[in-house]
Design a protein around this motif. Structure first.
Motif, short mmCIF file in Angstrom:
data_model
loop_
_atom_site.label_atom_id
_atom_site.label_comp_id
_atom_site.label_asym_id
_atom_site.label_seq_id
_atom_site.Cartn_x
_atom_site.Cartn_y
_atom_site.Cartn_z
N GLU A 185 -8.90 1.34 1.15
CA GLU A 185 -8.96 2.76 0.81
C GLU A 185 -8.14 3.13 -0.42
OE1 GLU A 185 -8.33 5.35 4.15
OE2 GLU A 185 -9.59 4.11 5.46
N VAL A 186 -8.88 3.52 -1.44
CA VAL A 186 -8.26 3.94 -2.71
C VAL A 186 -7.54 5.27 -2.49
CG1 VAL A 186 -8.73 4.67 -5.07
CG2 VAL A 186 -10.04 2.81 -4.05
N GLY B 233 0.85 -1.19 0.00
CA GLY B 233 0.00 0.00 0.00
C GLY B 233 0.88 1.23 0.00
N THR B 234 0.24 2.39 0.00
CA THR B 234 1.05 3.61 0.04
C THR B 234 1.51 3.91 1.47
OG1 THR B 234 -0.93 4.96 0.29
CG2 THR B 234 -0.09 4.64 -1.95
N GLU B 235 0.90 3.22 2.45
CA GLU B 235 1.32 3.40 3.84
C GLU B 235 1.65 2.06 4.47
OE1 GLU B 235 -1.59 5.62 6.06
OE2 GLU B 235 -1.73 7.17 4.50
N GLU B 236 2.48 2.12 5.50
CA GLU B 236 2.76 0.93 6.32
C GLU B 236 1.52 0.63 7.16
OE1 GLU B 236 5.63 -1.03 6.46
OE2 GLU B 236 5.99 0.08 4.61
N GLY B 237 1.52 -0.51 7.82
CA GLY B 237 0.41 -0.79 8.73
C GLY B 237 -0.38 -1.99 8.25
N THR C 222 -6.48 -6.63 -11.50
CA THR C 222 -7.33 -5.52 -11.94
C THR C 222 -6.76 -4.19 -11.45
OG1 THR C 222 -9.28 -6.95 -11.90
CG2 THR C 222 -9.68 -4.58 -11.82
N LEU C 223 -6.35 -4.14 -10.19
CA LEU C 223 -5.78 -2.90 -9.65
C LEU C 223 -4.51 -2.52 -10.41
CD1 LEU C 223 -6.25 -3.46 -5.80
CD2 LEU C 223 -7.75 -2.27 -7.42
N ASN C 224 -3.70 -3.53 -10.75
CA ASN C 224 -2.49 -3.26 -11.52
C ASN C 224 -2.83 -2.67 -12.89
OD1 ASN C 224 -1.00 -4.30 -9.43
ND2 ASN C 224 -0.55 -6.27 -10.41
N ASP C 225 -3.78 -3.32 -13.58
CA ASP C 225 -4.17 -2.86 -14.92
C ASP C 225 -4.60 -1.40 -14.91
OD1 ASP C 225 -3.78 -5.37 -15.85
OD2 ASP C 225 -5.91 -5.88 -16.12
N GLY D 49 -3.96 0.81 -12.58
CA GLY D 49 -3.07 1.71 -11.85
C GLY D 49 -3.68 2.24 -10.57
N VAL D 50 -4.52 1.42 -9.92
CA VAL D 50 -5.15 1.87 -8.67
C VAL D 50 -4.23 1.56 -7.49
CG1 VAL D 50 -7.13 1.57 -7.12
CG2 VAL D 50 -7.47 1.51 -9.61
N LYS D 51 -3.97 2.57 -6.69
CA LYS D 51 -3.17 2.38 -5.47
C LYS D 51 -4.10 2.38 -4.27
CE LYS D 51 1.29 4.42 -6.77
NZ LYS D 51 1.14 5.30 -7.94
#
Ligand SMILES: [Zn+2]
Length: 420
Positions: free
Chosen positions: A417-418, A77-81, A114-117, A119-121
């Motif tokens: 959380e997108v 994810g964009t954050e640790e945790g 799907t998220l990779n395709d 580009g969803v983080k």
């Protein structure tokens, strides 16, 4: 307009790619009648695991494996945790289907693809899991490794389970090369949420014409073994008033079991699946009958009431008939109430995507029932044809698999959380 965290309605998984993966996995450990025999810790299980790992790594995930073979493929994810966990099991019954368990694991993988395709983080990492030995046919009990993970069983006890040939779980795990180095349960605190997509294995969703079952509870179970003692005697020469017929006693008790379960309609059920009649001879009145009453309900107080009434009614019937009776509780597990937040995420996802849905109670045990003890958990069910499962003829449609996985995607995104 949806809330800020709700992903766009048009975000959908690739149903064809999901289906192709299901069919590809089904080639490993084929059954004799079109299904699968990919029992836990067999060579075929090892091959299935390797394929899953290759797919996960191709999707940019990193694989962790614990000391009893539970697999955890992680997308950062964009954050640790803590992470949002998705998954189920890749092992099958000896005459199992292609979807029981597998849909939940490969559905999780499809979410990541799907998220990779697109580009969803996500803020939180997402981890796709394969729990070892869910089925429990080769090594009893079912949901063994998720149970160790959740602290229900010890690792030693799990490793000492043996199959019909006397082979140990721990030895077979080493033999197929899937003992990892992670301490079992070390990630308990890493579970922000766990979502398990699974086929219903029952007929309700198909009969009701719904795409999605929002699983609110897992049924609890209670096994009471009842021993009724009378007197063995000749079926021809014993006068009716002098008989002490343990078989008749059991029949009257089973009638009571049926009435007790019906008194808690519609969710409670009860029956005796296992019955031993002694001496089990055509011309001997049974002197002893041992049977196990199986009561189930999603409500613990109902289970307790049914158990208590079985004892009272059974005792009354035995006293009336001059029979001896003994009761022993030989097994059970408490009902599971899934996490309200996770259940709401599943229901909201189905709603947002326009899929027909209904709340449902899981009649079978699942890994999610154990994981619910260590982290907020919910399940998504999709229909299966005629409710058939644990059978090679188990079948679902591509549309059902797609709907279930779309809901898994959206529920996962709500929990993870997108990141805009
Ligand atoms: Zn399953």
């Amino acid at each position: 307009m949806d809330g800020p965290m709700a992903p766009a309605r048009n975000l959908r998984i690739d149903g064809d790619r999901l289906w192709d993966s299901l069919m590809e996995m089904a080639k490993i450990g084929p059954g004799v009648a079109g299904g699968n025999n990919r029992q836990t810790l067999t060579d075929a299980d090892g091959e299935g695991r390797a394929l899953f790992q290759r797919w996960c790594e191709a999707a940019g995930m990193t694989m962790g494996v614990d000391r009893i073979g539970n697999m955890f493929a992680r997308r950062e994810g964009t954050e640790e945790g803590p992470a949002v966990y998705l998954g189920s099991h890749l092992d099958t019954q000896p005459t199992g289907g292609k979807y029981d368990g597998v849909l939940g694991v490969l559905g999780g993988l499809e979410v990541i693809r799907t998220l990779n395709d697109l580009g969803v983080k996500t803020r939180r990492p997402i981890v796709v899991t394969n729990w070892t030995n869910e089925e429990g046919t080769r090594f009893a009990p079912a949901m063994l490794a998720s149970g160790v993970f959740a602290g229900v069983h010890t690792q030693d006890w799990c490793e000492d389970r043996t199959d019909a040939e006397g082979k140990r779980f721990g030895d077979e795990l080493d033999r197929i090369g899937w003992r990892g180095d992670e301490e079992v349960g070390a990630r308990r605190d890493d579970i922000h949420s766990f979502l398990e997509l699974h086929i219903e294995q029952g007929p309700i969703l198909e009969a009701e014409g719904r795409d999605i079952g929002v699983v609110t509870h897992g049924q609890g179970l209670s096994w009471t073994q009842v021993t009724v003692t009378g007197k063995d005697s000749h079926t021809g020469s014993t006068p009716m008033p002098m008989r002490r017929d343990a078989g008749l006693g059991m029949a009257r008790i089973l009638q009571a079991v049926n009435e007790i379960a019906l008194s808690h309609a519609p969710h409670a059920v009860g029956a005796a699946g296992h019955i031993d009649v002694h001496p089990n001879s055509r011309n001997v009145i049974p002197g002893r009958v041992v049977f196990t009453v199986d009561f189930r309900s999603p409500d613990l107080s109902v289970i307790e009431d049914m158990e208590a009434r079985l004892r009272t009614e059974g005792q009354r019937i035995a006293d009336e008939m001059g029979l001896g009776i003994a009761f022993e509780k030989v097994g059970g597990f408490d009902p599971v109430a899934f996490d309200e937040g996770c259940v709401a995420a599943v229901r909201g996802a189905a709603e947002r995507l326009g899929y027909s849905h209904m709340d449902i109670i899981s009649g079978a045990g699942h890994d999610a029932c154990w994981i619910n003890r260590v982290g907020p958990t919910a399940m998504i069910m999709c229909p299966c044809v005629d409710g058939l499962s644990h059978n090679e003829a188990e079948e679902i449609s591509k549309d059902w698999a797609t709907a279930g996985t779309d809901v898994l995607l959206h529920a996962a995104l709500e929990r993870a959380e997108v990141v805009a």
